[in-house]
Design a protein around this motif. Structure first.
Motif, PDB file in Angstrom:
ATOM      1  N   LEU A   4      45.445  41.100  42.051  1.00 20.85           N
ATOM      2  CA  LEU A   4      44.373  40.692  42.713  1.00 20.85           C
ATOM      3  C   LEU A   4      44.185  41.589  43.910  1.00 20.85           C
ATOM      4  CD1 LEU A   4      44.958  36.805  42.149  1.00 20.85           C
ATOM      5  CD2 LEU A   4      43.156  37.965  41.322  1.00 20.85           C
ATOM      6  N   GLU A   5      45.307  41.979  44.677  1.00 24.59           N
ATOM      7  CA  GLU A   5      45.011  42.999  45.913  1.00 24.59           C
ATOM      8  C   GLU A   5      44.930  44.301  45.635  1.00 24.59           C
ATOM      9  OE1 GLU A   5      47.769  43.855  49.730  1.00 24.59           O
ATOM     10  OE2 GLU A   5      48.921  43.280  48.075  1.00 24.59           O
ATOM     11  N   HIS A   6      45.303  44.888  44.307  1.00 22.98           N
ATOM     12  CA  HIS A   6      45.386  46.359  44.428  1.00 22.98           C
ATOM     13  C   HIS A   6      44.314  46.587  43.289  1.00 22.98           C
ATOM     14  CE1 HIS A   6      48.456  47.331  47.126  1.00 22.98           C
ATOM     15  NE2 HIS A   6      49.136  46.338  46.648  1.00 22.98           N
ATOM     16  N   ILE A   7      44.000  45.806  42.483  1.00 24.85           N
ATOM     17  CA  ILE A   7      42.982  46.126  41.315  1.00 24.85           C
ATOM     18  C   ILE A   7      41.797  45.450  41.607  1.00 24.85           C
ATOM     19  CG2 ILE A   7      42.648  46.302  38.945  1.00 24.85           C
ATOM     20  CD1 ILE A   7      44.925  48.169  40.032  1.00 24.85           C
ATOM     21  N   GLY A   8      41.792  44.174  41.580  1.00 21.78           N
ATOM     22  CA  GLY A   8      40.881  43.325  41.729  1.00 21.78           C
ATOM     23  C   GLY A   8      39.973  42.762  40.499  1.00 21.78           C
ATOM     24  N   VAL A   9      39.243  41.797  40.629  1.00 28.79           N
ATOM     25  CA  VAL A   9      38.383  41.090  39.643  1.00 28.79           C
ATOM     26  C   VAL A   9      36.994  41.489  39.851  1.00 28.79           C
ATOM     27  CG1 VAL A   9      37.703  39.032  38.233  1.00 28.79           C
ATOM     28  CG2 VAL A   9      40.137  39.593  39.102  1.00 28.79           C
ATOM     29  N   GLU A  10      36.230  42.004  38.783  1.00 29.44           N
ATOM     30  CA  GLU A  10      34.875  42.275  38.957  1.00 29.44           C
ATOM     31  C   GLU A  10      33.876  40.963  38.500  1.00 29.44           C
ATOM     32  OE1 GLU A  10      33.550  45.775  37.066  1.00 29.44           O
ATOM     33  OE2 GLU A  10      34.748  47.371  38.467  1.00 29.44           O
TER      34      GLU A  10
END
Length: 513
Positions: free
Chosen positions: A57-63
Motif C-alpha cells: 500500500l505504501e510503495h506500490i499503491g492501489v489504482e
C-alpha cells in the motif's frame, strides 16, 4: 408491516409426515459454530503478512480508475493520490477501516430469516456468476432467467443455505443492462432470505437499492442491512470505475459491501500463499477504507477468491493445499482486522462433471473454509468447471455436505439427556436400544439425514436400477421445485416492485453486450 416499513408477516407453514425427503426442512438451521476456529499462523507470521500488505500500500499503491469521487475521498483523508493511484503510509488504511463493525445483522424479508455476520456465525450461500447450467437430462447450456429463478427457489428451500446469493447464474436470455432488475425481483419475491444486489453498473446498484427500499421501507433500509454488494477487485491492485461507484452507492445506503480480491497465484500475484494473503489483505483494506469514508459504520465483509494454477498448463485448480492454506491465513487476518470474513471459495472445483474429482475438490476447499472460522461461504452449492457452470445435481449433493458440516460444527452435548440413563433401565445387557423412550424421543433429530446418499445391500440397489448419486440428485432437485411454495408478500409491495421493473425496462434500450 410495522411502522418503519419492515415486513413482519410469517410465511406459510405446511406440516407433513416425517419422510426421508422432507424431514430436514423442519430441523433447525445452525448458524453459530461451537467448534473453535483453527489458527494456522503464529503472531510473527501474521505480523509479517500485515507488514507486507502495508509495504504494498505504501510503495506500490492501489489504482481507482474512473472514479474521481473515490480519489477525492482518499485525498481528503490524507492518502497520497497521484493520478489514479492511491498510496498510504503504514497503518493508515487499517486505521480508516476501524469504524467498520465487527458483527452485524443482515435482515431477511421475514425476520426469522435474518442472519448475523461476524463473531462465531456462519452464513452459507450458493454459487455466483455462472453463465452456463447443466443437468443430466438437458446437458450443458446457457443459463436462462428460468434457471436463475429455479436456483433461487432451491436456495430458499434448502435449510443448509442461509442466503439466496446474488447472480446465482447469468440469465443470458435477458439483455445485460436489464438483468439486475429481473434478478432483484426474483430474490425479493421468490425467497425471504438475505440476498445480493446488482453491481455491474452504477445504475444497476442504484436500482437495487431502490427496489430494496420498496420491499423493506426506506427508513428501515437506512438503518439496517438487507442485502450485499459483491465488489470484485480487478487484481492486481485495481478498482475499476464501475466497482468503486457501486461500492459507494451501497455504502451510502448503509448496505453490506463485500470486498473480494480475486488472485490466481502466479497470474494476478506472486506464487506463494504468503504473498497471495498479503496482496489480498492490501486490496481488501483499500476497499473497506473507501466504504468507511463514504459512511462510517457501513457493514462490510473482508472477502477473497483465490486459487492456484497448474503452472505447466495454465489451468486453474481448486481445493489445492496451497489455496486452502491461504484460506486459513485470511480468516485469521480478517479477525485481526476486526470485520466479518468471507474466506475461501466454498465447494469449488475445476471438474467438468459431477464426479469424484468434483466432490474431492469441493470437500477440501470447504473443510479449510469452515475450520478456519470464515463467517460467510460463497459458492457453497452447485459450482462446476471453475465457476463456468452451475449444476443442478451438484447443487443438491453439495447441500447434503453443507448440512453435515453445519451439524458437525455444533459439537455435541454432555447433559443428562445426552447420556440417556433412563434407556439403561429399559434395555439391559445384551438388549438393543431401538425401542427405548430415549431413542424414540430423539430419533428424528439425533443424526443428520442426507437426501441423496443411499445405503443398503448391493442386491437391493441393483434391483432398483443401480442409480448413482447424480441420478438420485436429479430426482431430488426436481422434487424440490415441484414442492416449492413462495413466501408471502403484501400485494401492494409486489405491485410496486413489478411496476418499478416495468418502468425501468421501458426506459432502457436492450443491450446484449
Amino acid at each position: 408491516m410495522n411502522a418503519d416499513g419492515h415486513i413482519t408477516q410469517r410465511g406459510k407453514s405446511r406440516r407433513g409426515r416425517l419422510t426421508r425427503h422432507n424431514a430436514p426442512q423442519a430441523r433447525p438451521v445452525y448458524q453459530r459454530r461451537r467448534i473453535p476456529a483453527y489458527d494456522l499462523l503464529d503472531e510473527t507470521s501474521l505480523m509479517s503478512i500485515e507488514c507486507q500488505a502495508d509495504w504494498i500500500l505504501e510503495h506500490i499503491g492501489v489504482e481507482f480508475r474512473g472514479d474521481d469521487a473515490a480519489l477525492a475521498l482518499f485525498a481528503g483523508a490524507g492518502a497520497r493520490v497521484d493520478g489514479v493511484r492511491v498510496r498510504f503510509e503504514p497503518g493508515h488504511v487499517r486505521q480508516l477501516c476501524k469504524t467498520a463493525p465487527a458483527e452485524f445483522q443482515l435482515h431477511g424479508r421475514t425476520p426469522a430469516r435474518t442472519v448475523t455476520l461476524g463473531g462465531e456465525s456462519l452464513v452459507l450461500m450458493p454459487g455466483y456468476g455462472s453463465p452456463f447450467v447443466s443437468d443430466l437430462e438437458q446437458g450443458r447450456r446457457y443459463a436462462t432467467l428460468e434457471d436463475f429463478q429455479n436456483f433461487v427457489k432451491l436456495a430458499h428451500l434448502a435449510p443448509a443455505l442461509h442466503h439466496t446469493g446474488g447472480t446465482v447464474v447469468e440469465p443470458t436470455d435477458v439483455p445485460v443492462n436489464k438483468r439486475h432488475l429481473d434478478m432483484m425481483l426474483s430474490h425479493l419475491t421468490l425467497s425471504d432470505k438475505p440476498f445480493m444486489g446488482g453491481v455491474t453498473s452504477a445504475q444497476g446498484a442504484q436500482d437495487s437499492v431502490e427496489m430494496a427500499r420498496l420491499a423493506f421501507g426506506a427508513a428501515f433500509l437506512d438503518q439496517n442491512a438487507v442485502m450485499q454488494a459483491n465488489i470484485n477487485v480487478n487484481s492486481p491492485l485495481i478498482y475499476d470505475g464501475v466497482m468503486s461507484a457501486s461500492l459507494r452507492i451501497y455504502a451510502a445506503a448503509n448496505q453490506c459491501v463485500c470486498i473480494s480480491p480475486a488472485i490466481f497465484a502466479g497470474a494476478m500475484g506472486p506464487l506463494s500463499p504468503a504473498a497471495v494473503a498479503a496482496q489480498t489483505l492490501a486490496e481488501a483494506m483499500a476497499g473497506i477504507a473507501l466504504t468507511q469514508l463514504v459512511r462510517p459504520g457501513c457493514p462490510v465483509v473482508f472477502g477473497s477468491f483465490h486459487s492456484s494454477m497448474n503452472l505447466r498448463t495454465g489451468a486453474l485448480t481448486f481445493g489445492s493445499p496451497e489455496a486452502n492454506l491461504t484460506t486459513m491465513a485470511l480468516s485469521q487476518l480478517g479477525r485481526r482486522l476486526g470485520v466479518p470474513v468471507r474466506s475461501g471459495g466454498g465447494q469449488v472445483t475445476a471438474s467438468n462433471a459431477t464426479d469424484g474429482q468434483a466432490m474431492q475438490d469441493s470437500a477440501g476447499a470447504m473443510w479449510a473454509t469452515l475450520l478456519s472460522g470464515g463467517n460467510q461461504v460463497w459458492h457453497a452449492a452447485g459450482w462446476l468447471e471453475g465457476g463456468l457452470v452451475m449444476s443442478y445435481e451438484k447443487f443438491v449433493m453439495d447441500l447434503d455436505h453443507c448440512g453435515a458440516m453445519l451439524k458437525m460444527l455444533q459439537g455435541f452435548g454432555t447433559d443428562d439427556e445426552a447420556f440417556g440413563r433412563d434407556a439403561y433401565a429399559e434395555a439391559g445387557p445384551g438388549e438393543n436400544f431401538l425401542s427405548t423412550s430415549h431413542t424414540l424421543r430423539h430419533y428424528t433429530t439425533a443424526n443428520f439425514e442426507p437426501q441423496v446418499p443411499e445405503g443398503g445391500p448391493f442386491e437391493t440397489w441393483n434391483e432398483n436400477g443401480r442409480q448413482t448419486a447424480d441420478q438420485r440428485a436429479a430426482a431430488r432437485w426436481r422434487q424440490m421445485l415441484t414442492e416449492y411454495q413462495p413466501p408471502e408478500m403484501p400485494a401492494a409491495i409486489r405491485t410496486a416492485l413489478n411496476d418499478f421493473v416495468a418502468e425501468r425496462k421501458a426506459a432502457m434500450p436492450d443491450e446484449w453486450y
